[in-house]
Motif scaffolding. Structure first.
Motif, PDB file in Angstrom:
ATOM      1  N   HIS A  95      41.589  76.857  10.458  1.00 38.82           N
ATOM      2  CA  HIS A  95      42.456  76.163   9.481  1.00 38.82           C
ATOM      3  C   HIS A  95      43.680  77.008   9.118  1.00 38.82           C
ATOM      4  O   HIS A  95      44.589  76.531   8.449  1.00 38.82           O
ATOM      5  N   ARG A 100      34.270  70.962   5.697  1.00 40.55           N
ATOM      6  CA  ARG A 100      34.253  71.606   7.000  1.00 40.55           C
ATOM      7  C   ARG A 100      34.350  70.609   8.139  1.00 40.55           C
ATOM      8  O   ARG A 100      33.745  69.526   8.067  1.00 40.55           O
ATOM      9  N   PHE A 153      43.854  83.952  -1.575  1.00 38.11           N
ATOM     10  CA  PHE A 153      44.152  82.995  -0.518  1.00 38.11           C
ATOM     11  C   PHE A 153      45.462  82.222  -0.669  1.00 38.11           C
ATOM     12  O   PHE A 153      45.832  81.480   0.235  1.00 38.11           O
ATOM     13  N   TYR A 186      35.328  73.016  -0.634  1.00 35.99           N
ATOM     14  CA  TYR A 186      35.515  73.126   0.813  1.00 35.99           C
ATOM     15  C   TYR A 186      34.980  71.874   1.515  1.00 35.99           C
ATOM     16  O   TYR A 186      33.969  71.295   1.104  1.00 35.99           O
ATOM     17  N   ASN A 244      39.943  69.389   2.843  1.00 32.87           N
ATOM     18  CA  ASN A 244      39.504  70.710   2.382  1.00 32.87           C
ATOM     19  C   ASN A 244      40.338  71.127   1.172  1.00 32.87           C
ATOM     20  O   ASN A 244      41.539  70.849   1.109  1.00 32.87           O
TER      21      ASN A 244
HETATM   22  C1  BEZ Z   1      38.416  77.799   3.713  1.00 33.83           C
HETATM   23  O1  BEZ Z   1      38.348  76.591   3.833  1.00 33.83           O
HETATM   24  O2  BEZ Z   1      37.565  78.591   4.135  1.00 33.83           O
HETATM   25  C2  BEZ Z   1      39.617  78.366   3.056  1.00 33.83           C
HETATM   26  C3  BEZ Z   1      40.651  77.545   2.791  1.00 33.83           C
HETATM   27  C4  BEZ Z   1      41.767  78.061   2.203  1.00 33.83           C
HETATM   28  C5  BEZ Z   1      41.816  79.385   1.876  1.00 33.83           C
HETATM   29  C6  BEZ Z   1      40.746  80.193   2.152  1.00 33.83           C
HETATM   30  C7  BEZ Z   1      39.638  79.693   2.726  1.00 33.83           C
END
Ligand code: BEZ
Length: 224
Positions: free
Chosen positions: A79, A216, A176, A214, A110
């Motif tokens: 991603h 996936r 992030f 999240y 997400n």
């Molecule tokens: C993740 O989906 O793992 C993720 C998404 C954005 C920033 C960090 C992690």
């Protein structure tokens, strides 16, 4: 890891290996594994942690691997790779015919709450500035197929993930969302983070726990 099902003697490439934890787990199966990452710092850490494993510097969107491998694995990395075509092309080229590609990463929807908060605090340009690529099954499967992969399974699922501590969301955002925050002075960045936390609290903070939303996308493919 279960879907990858690594076998002794197999050659496996871990794309976006970071500091190498999962690379080492794959190696425990007896497979010969190489970790690839585009961060020299992460690789230095990986080599320090696992001096007996092979790690190479490479960009997921444009790497070329010298020897065909039996499987490519990638967890929580793709991603961050907006050039999905480039990544899949590189992965397909690394695989021998019959080789497997097993990956999981952020899919459509997400961190929808975080994206909405970024939009609310920073304005609509937040979407253009996004460093992330979150495809749907319908968007991703044709790219895989166009690069010679047979898609055996692809599915999108919610994986709400609790964060540690009262400051969990603040820490997550600072780690992030750097690509957004670095345009600001430290004071303004602090203010943006606290506005984001305020926006997110009603949706993602319940009973003293922050949970990040999240979703996936998990794919299993075999190269023709
Ligand atoms: C993740 O989906 O793992 C993720 C998404 C954005 C920033 C960090 C992690």
């Amino acid at each position: 890891m279960e879907l990858l099902n690594p076998q002794p003697g197999e050659r496996i490439l871990d794309v976006g290996c970071g500091t190498g934890q999962l690379t080492a787990e794959i190696a425990r199966s007896g497979a010969t594994v190489t970790g690839l990452d585009n961060s020299a710092e992460m690789l230095a850490e990986a080599r320090k942690n696992y001096p007996n494993l092979a790690f190479v510097l490479g960009d997921a969107a444009s790497f070329r691997f010298p020897e065909p491998v039996d499987a490519v694995f990638s967890n929580a990395v793709l991603h961050w790779v907006k050039d999905a075509e480039g990544a899949i092309k590189s992965i397909a080229q690394a695989l021998r015919p019959g080789g497997r590609f097993v990956a999981e990463f952020g899919g459509q929807g997400n961190i929808a709450s975080v994206q909405a908060a970024l939009r609310a605090v920073l304005g609509p340009s937040a979407d253009e500035q996004s460093p992330w690529y979150y495809p749907s099954v319908g968007e991703y499967a044709p790219i895989l197929e166009a690069h010679g992969m047979e898609v055996r399974d692809a599915h999108l699922f919610d994986r709400p993930t609790p964060l540690q501590g009262e400051d969990g969301m603040e820490h997550w955002l600072r780690m992030f969302t750097q690509s957004y925050l670095r345009q600001f002075s430290p004071e303004r960045a602090d203010d943006v983070v606290s506005q984001l936390v305020d926006h997110l609290r009603p949706t993602l903070y319940h009973d003293g726990v922050w949970t990040v939303d999240y979703r996936r996308l998990r794919v299993q493919c075999v190269r023709h």
